[in-house]
Design an enzyme around this catalytic site. Sequence first.
Site, PDB file in Angstrom:
ATOM      1  N   LYS A   1      -2.352   6.427  -2.522  1.00 46.99           N
ATOM      2  CA  LYS A   1      -3.321   7.535  -2.544  1.00 46.99           C
ATOM      3  C   LYS A   1      -3.091   8.444  -3.766  1.00 46.99           C
ATOM      4  O   LYS A   1      -2.594   7.973  -4.779  1.00 46.99           O
ATOM      5  CB  LYS A   1      -3.263   8.304  -1.217  1.00 46.99           C
ATOM      6  CG  LYS A   1      -3.440   7.355  -0.014  1.00 46.99           C
ATOM      7  CD  LYS A   1      -3.706   8.044   1.282  1.00 46.99           C
ATOM      8  CE  LYS A   1      -3.881   6.998   2.385  1.00 46.99           C
ATOM      9  NZ  LYS A   1      -4.131   7.571   3.678  1.00 46.99           N
TER      10      LYS A   1
ATOM     11  N   GLY B   1      -2.529   8.733   8.792  1.00 44.18           N
ATOM     12  CA  GLY B   1      -1.772   9.925   8.413  1.00 44.18           C
ATOM     13  C   GLY B   1      -1.510  10.886   9.558  1.00 44.18           C
ATOM     14  O   GLY B   1      -1.092  12.012   9.344  1.00 44.18           O
TER      15      GLY B   1
ATOM     16  N   HIS C   1     -12.374   2.762   1.966  1.00 45.08           N
ATOM     17  CA  HIS C   1     -11.363   3.517   2.722  1.00 45.08           C
ATOM     18  C   HIS C   1     -12.053   4.705   3.399  1.00 45.08           C
ATOM     19  O   HIS C   1     -12.954   5.311   2.810  1.00 45.08           O
ATOM     20  CB  HIS C   1     -10.255   3.991   1.783  1.00 45.08           C
ATOM     21  CG  HIS C   1      -9.082   4.541   2.539  1.00 45.08           C
ATOM     22  ND1 HIS C   1      -9.089   5.809   3.061  1.00 45.08           N
ATOM     23  CD2 HIS C   1      -7.900   3.976   2.889  1.00 45.08           C
ATOM     24  CE1 HIS C   1      -7.933   6.008   3.706  1.00 45.08           C
ATOM     25  NE2 HIS C   1      -7.202   4.917   3.607  1.00 45.08           N
TER      26      HIS C   1
ATOM     27  N   SER D   1      -0.715   4.781  10.177  1.00 44.05           N
ATOM     28  CA  SER D   1       0.630   5.168  10.623  1.00 44.05           C
ATOM     29  C   SER D   1       1.545   3.988  10.935  1.00 44.05           C
ATOM     30  O   SER D   1       2.319   4.030  11.894  1.00 44.05           O
ATOM     31  CB  SER D   1       0.547   6.124  11.817  1.00 44.05           C
ATOM     32  OG  SER D   1      -0.163   7.294  11.456  1.00 44.05           O
TER      33      SER D   1
ATOM     34  N   GLU E   1     -11.242   7.664   3.727  1.00 42.89           N
ATOM     35  CA  GLU E   1     -11.226   8.896   2.936  1.00 42.89           C
ATOM     36  C   GLU E   1     -12.345   8.876   1.893  1.00 42.89           C
ATOM     37  O   GLU E   1     -12.941   9.907   1.586  1.00 42.89           O
ATOM     38  CB  GLU E   1      -9.839   9.081   2.283  1.00 42.89           C
ATOM     39  CG  GLU E   1      -8.803   9.500   3.323  1.00 42.89           C
ATOM     40  CD  GLU E   1      -7.384   9.066   3.023  1.00 42.89           C
ATOM     41  OE1 GLU E   1      -7.069   8.731   1.867  1.00 42.89           O
ATOM     42  OE2 GLU E   1      -6.571   9.070   3.969  1.00 42.89           O
TER      43      GLU E   1
ATOM     44  N   GLY F   1       1.412   6.557   4.065  1.00 45.04           N
ATOM     45  CA  GLY F   1       2.606   7.400   3.984  1.00 45.04           C
ATOM     46  C   GLY F   1       3.919   6.635   3.825  1.00 45.04           C
ATOM     47  O   GLY F   1       4.728   6.947   2.936  1.00 45.04           O
TER      48      GLY F   1
ATOM     49  N   ASN G   1      -0.825   1.745  -0.068  1.00 41.09           N
ATOM     50  CA  ASN G   1      -1.855   2.598  -0.647  1.00 41.09           C
ATOM     51  C   ASN G   1      -1.210   3.953  -0.942  1.00 41.09           C
ATOM     52  O   ASN G   1      -0.985   4.740  -0.036  1.00 41.09           O
ATOM     53  CB  ASN G   1      -3.009   2.736   0.366  1.00 41.09           C
ATOM     54  CG  ASN G   1      -4.072   3.720  -0.071  1.00 41.09           C
ATOM     55  OD1 ASN G   1      -4.054   4.190  -1.211  1.00 41.09           O
ATOM     56  ND2 ASN G   1      -4.997   4.038   0.810  1.00 41.09           N
TER      57      ASN G   1
ATOM     58  N   GLU H   1      -8.748   0.111   9.903  1.00 44.72           N
ATOM     59  CA  GLU H   1      -8.022   1.377   9.887  1.00 44.72           C
ATOM     60  C   GLU H   1      -8.743   2.402  10.754  1.00 44.72           C
ATOM     61  O   GLU H   1      -9.658   3.082  10.276  1.00 44.72           O
ATOM     62  CB  GLU H   1      -7.926   1.903   8.450  1.00 44.72           C
ATOM     63  CG  GLU H   1      -7.209   0.970   7.513  1.00 44.72           C
ATOM     64  CD  GLU H   1      -6.570   1.728   6.362  1.00 44.72           C
ATOM     65  OE1 GLU H   1      -5.355   1.596   6.197  1.00 44.72           O
ATOM     66  OE2 GLU H   1      -7.278   2.472   5.669  1.00 44.72           O
TER      67      GLU H   1
HETATM   68  P1  PGA Z   1      -1.116   5.996   6.775  1.00 39.55           P
HETATM   69  O1  PGA Z   1      -2.386   5.622   5.882  1.00 39.55           O
HETATM   70  O2  PGA Z   1      -0.222   4.782   6.804  1.00 39.55           O
HETATM   71  O3  PGA Z   1      -0.475   7.158   6.074  1.00 39.55           O
HETATM   72  O4  PGA Z   1      -1.620   6.349   8.127  1.00 39.55           O
HETATM   73  C1  PGA Z   1      -2.972   4.359   5.943  1.00 39.55           C
HETATM   74  C2  PGA Z   1      -4.135   4.286   4.990  1.00 39.55           C
HETATM   75  O5  PGA Z   1      -4.870   5.267   4.837  1.00 39.55           O
HETATM   76  O6  PGA Z   1      -4.342   3.245   4.346  1.00 39.55           O
END
Ligand code: PGA
Length: 250
Positions: free
Chosen positions: A11, A173, A95, A213, A97, A235, A9, A167
């Site tokens: 983003k 993140g 998601h 993460s 976010e 990330g 992803n 998640e």
């Molecule tokens: P992250 O994000 O690997 O940066 O923690 C995962 C995600 O939001 O899908």
Amino acid sequence: MRKKIVAGNWKMNNDLAQTEELLSSIKLQWVKEPEATVIVAPAFTNLYHTFESLRKTPIEVAAQNMHQSDNGAFTGEISAKMLKSVGVRSVILGHSERRALFQETNEVLAEKVNSALENELKVIFCVGEELEERKKGNHFEVVKNHLEGGLFHVSPEAWGHIVIAYEPVWAIGTGETASPEQAQEMHAFIRKTVAGEFGQEIADEVSILYGGSVKPSNAREIFAKKDVDGGLIGGASLKAEDFMAIVHSF
Ligand code: PGA
């Protein structure tokens, strides 16, 4: 047997040139066929270019969001039909976010799920609790609510086109990862919840990804858990080397 999947992803990162660079690096690193289906989810503006660039590879292209209507007066929005027309095969919905920053509710997500499925897009449906909710011991309840509110209205036939991503918001993140045991515990709960509503056969076939993460250093241990079928990577998916290391972590 259910599918292993690793999805990146990206983003709101990477302009066109940076996307091209990342795609080239991923293709250069593609030295052996992975065990997992590999998916990348670039920003809307880079979807078609990504599709064209990956045409000769087995890598699938996903979108990070979509609107629930097919077309109309929704300034600034993108529909499932439009995604389909530029080679997109799946869409990430729900998601955290999107839920937290763009006020996406279970109700809206349920409509988005319907529109995606009607347009033959695969759905990667995200669920997960916030830190406070876990501290209070409400994490199972929160995840159940996400499943029941946004996803469980679908027909049994739809499950061939659905992937669930667990998640935990506190691990996204932040560098903090759920332990492999915490991931397994929640994934088993999700599978049991799906089984309770749709039967064991469907539950056994649905891929459940872990996100939060995931890095090359922890992917192997997490993916080794019985109910973890892969990852949704933020990330670490922005670096081809790390992403491909995660892809090969099974
Ligand atoms: P992250 O994000 O690997 O940066 O923690 C995962 C995600 O939001 O899908």
